[in-house]
Scaffold this motif. Structure first.
Motif, short mmCIF file in Angstrom:
data_model
loop_
_atom_site.label_atom_id
_atom_site.label_comp_id
_atom_site.label_asym_id
_atom_site.label_seq_id
_atom_site.Cartn_x
_atom_site.Cartn_y
_atom_site.Cartn_z
N LYS A 112 0.83 -1.20 0.00
CA LYS A 112 0.00 0.00 0.00
C LYS A 112 0.86 1.25 0.00
O LYS A 112 0.61 2.22 -0.74
CB LYS A 112 -0.91 -0.02 1.23
CG LYS A 112 -1.88 1.15 1.29
CD LYS A 112 -2.80 1.03 2.49
CE LYS A 112 -3.78 2.20 2.55
NZ LYS A 112 -4.68 2.10 3.73
N GLU A 113 1.93 1.22 0.80
CA GLU A 113 2.83 2.38 0.87
C GLU A 113 3.55 2.57 -0.47
O GLU A 113 3.71 3.71 -0.94
CB GLU A 113 3.85 2.16 1.99
CG GLU A 113 4.80 3.34 2.18
CD GLU A 113 5.76 3.12 3.34
OE1 GLU A 113 6.64 3.96 3.54
OE2 GLU A 113 5.61 2.08 4.03
N ALA A 114 3.97 1.43 -1.08
CA ALA A 114 4.67 1.52 -2.37
C ALA A 114 3.75 2.08 -3.45
O ALA A 114 4.16 2.90 -4.29
CB ALA A 114 5.19 0.15 -2.78
N LYS A 115 2.48 1.65 -3.44
CA LYS A 115 1.53 2.17 -4.42
C LYS A 115 1.32 3.67 -4.23
O LYS A 115 1.25 4.42 -5.21
CB LYS A 115 0.20 1.42 -4.29
CG LYS A 115 0.23 -0.01 -4.82
CD LYS A 115 -1.14 -0.64 -4.71
CE LYS A 115 -1.15 -2.03 -5.31
NZ LYS A 115 -2.48 -2.68 -5.20
N ALA A 116 1.20 4.07 -2.98
CA ALA A 116 1.00 5.50 -2.71
C ALA A 116 2.21 6.30 -3.17
O ALA A 116 2.07 7.38 -3.77
CB ALA A 116 0.76 5.71 -1.21
N GLU A 117 3.42 5.76 -2.92
CA GLU A 117 4.63 6.45 -3.34
C GLU A 117 4.73 6.52 -4.86
O GLU A 117 5.10 7.56 -5.43
CB GLU A 117 5.86 5.73 -2.77
CG GLU A 117 7.17 6.46 -3.00
CD GLU A 117 7.25 7.78 -2.27
OE1 GLU A 117 8.03 8.65 -2.72
OE2 GLU A 117 6.55 7.93 -1.25
N ALA A 118 4.38 5.40 -5.53
CA ALA A 118 4.41 5.37 -7.00
C ALA A 118 3.41 6.36 -7.58
O ALA A 118 3.69 7.06 -8.57
CB ALA A 118 4.12 3.96 -7.50
N LYS A 119 2.23 6.42 -6.97
CA LYS A 119 1.21 7.36 -7.43
C LYS A 119 1.69 8.79 -7.27
O LYS A 119 1.49 9.64 -8.16
CB LYS A 119 -0.08 7.13 -6.64
CG LYS A 119 -1.24 7.96 -7.13
CD LYS A 119 -2.50 7.63 -6.36
CE LYS A 119 -3.68 8.48 -6.85
NZ LYS A 119 -4.92 8.16 -6.08
N LYS A 120 2.32 9.07 -6.13
CA LYS A 120 2.83 10.42 -5.88
C LYS A 120 3.92 10.78 -6.89
O LYS A 120 3.94 11.90 -7.43
CB LYS A 120 3.38 10.49 -4.46
CG LYS A 120 3.81 11.88 -4.04
CD LYS A 120 4.47 11.85 -2.68
CE LYS A 120 3.49 11.38 -1.61
NZ LYS A 120 4.11 11.44 -0.26
N LYS A 121 4.80 9.79 -7.17
CA LYS A 121 5.88 10.05 -8.13
C LYS A 121 5.32 10.27 -9.53
O LYS A 121 5.77 11.17 -10.26
CB LYS A 121 6.84 8.86 -8.14
CG LYS A 121 8.05 9.05 -9.03
CD LYS A 121 8.99 7.87 -8.92
CE LYS A 121 10.21 8.07 -9.82
NZ LYS A 121 11.14 6.91 -9.74
N ALA A 122 4.34 9.44 -9.92
CA ALA A 122 3.73 9.59 -11.25
C ALA A 122 3.06 10.95 -11.39
O ALA A 122 3.13 11.59 -12.44
CB ALA A 122 2.73 8.46 -11.49
N GLU A 123 2.40 11.40 -10.33
CA GLU A 123 1.74 12.70 -10.36
C GLU A 123 2.77 13.83 -10.50
O GLU A 123 2.56 14.79 -11.27
CB GLU A 123 0.93 12.91 -9.08
CG GLU A 123 0.18 14.23 -9.00
CD GLU A 123 -0.87 14.38 -10.07
OE1 GLU A 123 -1.28 15.52 -10.35
OE2 GLU A 123 -1.30 13.35 -10.64
N ALA A 124 3.90 13.67 -9.79
CA ALA A 124 4.95 14.70 -9.90
C ALA A 124 5.53 14.73 -11.31
O ALA A 124 5.77 15.82 -11.88
CB ALA A 124 6.05 14.42 -8.88
N GLU A 125 5.75 13.54 -11.90
CA GLU A 125 6.27 13.49 -13.26
C GLU A 125 5.27 14.07 -14.26
O GLU A 125 5.65 14.75 -15.22
CB GLU A 125 6.61 12.04 -13.62
CG GLU A 125 7.80 11.48 -12.84
CD GLU A 125 8.07 10.03 -13.19
OE1 GLU A 125 7.24 9.43 -13.91
OE2 GLU A 125 9.11 9.50 -12.75
N ARG A 126 3.99 13.79 -14.02
CA ARG A 126 2.97 14.34 -14.92
C ARG A 126 2.96 15.85 -14.88
O ARG A 126 2.87 16.53 -15.92
CB ARG A 126 1.59 13.79 -14.53
CG ARG A 126 0.47 14.17 -15.50
CD ARG A 126 -0.88 13.84 -14.92
NE ARG A 126 -1.18 14.64 -13.73
CZ ARG A 126 -1.59 15.90 -13.76
NH1 ARG A 126 -1.74 16.52 -14.92
NH2 ARG A 126 -1.84 16.55 -12.64
N ARG A 127 3.05 16.40 -13.68
CA ARG A 127 3.06 17.86 -13.54
C ARG A 127 4.30 18.46 -14.20
O ARG A 127 4.21 19.50 -14.87
CB ARG A 127 3.02 18.24 -12.07
CG ARG A 127 1.68 17.95 -11.39
CD ARG A 127 1.72 18.34 -9.93
NE ARG A 127 0.44 18.07 -9.28
CZ ARG A 127 0.22 18.28 -7.99
NH1 ARG A 127 1.20 18.75 -7.20
NH2 ARG A 127 -0.97 18.01 -7.47
#
Length: 278
Positions: A112-127
């Motif tokens: 769950k933590e890894a998914k949250a971190e991956a989601k956060k990273k993907a959002e940062a890359e998208r921005r």
């Protein structure tokens, strides 16, 4: 001498009959009779007393437990050991189950933590990508405006001196874009589509493929290159790659899928020839 006469005692008239004779009694016979009578009476008394006792007290039955033999004792001991081992096995299994459950819970939490971190990273890359795209769009709008102004005052065959700077600025704005064969922008290019788009900014219409681009304009010696000249690799008319010379022994091109749009040194990959269209 004459014997004295013994007077005769007259006999009973029934004395001669045996059954009418009076039996003789003696001391031993009397004693025997008394003993028998006493024994009978004693037995009767004992029997009566015993009957009374049994009637008065409840009868209790005593059951004698069987004595444990050596074999039975051994079996009991083995059974006890088996039960103890079974209990130990259950306890060990319970500990293993608890450890497994704990590990699964921890793994779920980590996932769950890894998914949250991956989601956060993907959002940062998208921005970041959106910001880069916005910056490039603004730069392209500026370059287009400049190119339009330059093309209105000069012909396509002889553009103004400022056209070279416009082409180079456009090319540098695409640095970092992807190389995709057949793509023509705005964020992915192949080598010839990037050249076509860059020179179009100043009103020069180049053919679409590198083979044809190697035949336009004026041939230039590699020892006499100027900024804005088109470099090609392969024979003239059948070139397989093109790029733009930007000075100081460097050129800018859409290199390949692993590099994308980059600046490279001619010394590392010398060109076959060059043409000048500006």
């Amino acid at each position: 001498m004459e014997e004295p006469l013994v007077p005769l005692v007259p006999m009973s008239h029934t004395a001669h009959i045996r059954s009418h004779r009076k039996p003789r009694s003696n001391a031993s016979t009397m004693a025997m009779r008394a003993g028998v009578a006493g024994g009978i009476l004693g037995s009767v008394a004992v029997a009566g007393a015993s009957a009374s006792a049994y009637a008065a007290e409840p009868v209790t039955q005593t059951i004698e437990l069987p004595t444990l033999t050596a074999d039975v004792a051994s079996q009991v001991a083995q059974s006890a050991d088996a039960m103890q081992q079974t209990a130990a096995n259950y306890e060990l299994q319970a500990e293993r189950d608890a450890a497994t459950a704990k590990a699964a819970k921890q793994a779920a939490a980590d996932l769950k933590e890894a998914k949250a971190e991956a989601k956060k990273k993907a959002e940062a890359e998208r921005r970041a990508a959106a910001e880069r795209a916005a910056t490039r769009a603004a730069e392209r709008a500026t370059l287009t405006s400049k190119a339009t102004s330059a093309s209105t005052s000069t012909s396509a065959s002889a553009p103004a001196s400022g056209s070279v700077a416009t082409v180079v600025s456009f090319l540098k704005a695409q640095l970092g874009d992807a190389y995709v064969l057949g793509a023509s922008g705005p964020n992915a290019w192949d080598c010839s589509s990037l050249m076509q788009a860059a020179y179009k900014q100043v009103g020069v219409d180049l053919p679409r493929v590198s083979q044809d681009q190697s035949t336009v304009g004026t041939d230039v010696s590699l020892s006499n290159l100027q900024v804005g000249d088109i470099l090609y690799w392969g024979a003239k008319g059948s070139a397989y790659h093109v790029g733009t010379y930007i000075g100081n022994g460097q050129y800018l091109d859409a290199a390949n899928p692993s590099k994308g749009v980059v600046i490279q040194d001619l010394s590392g990959y010398p060109a076959t020839g060059a043409v000048r269209v500006l």
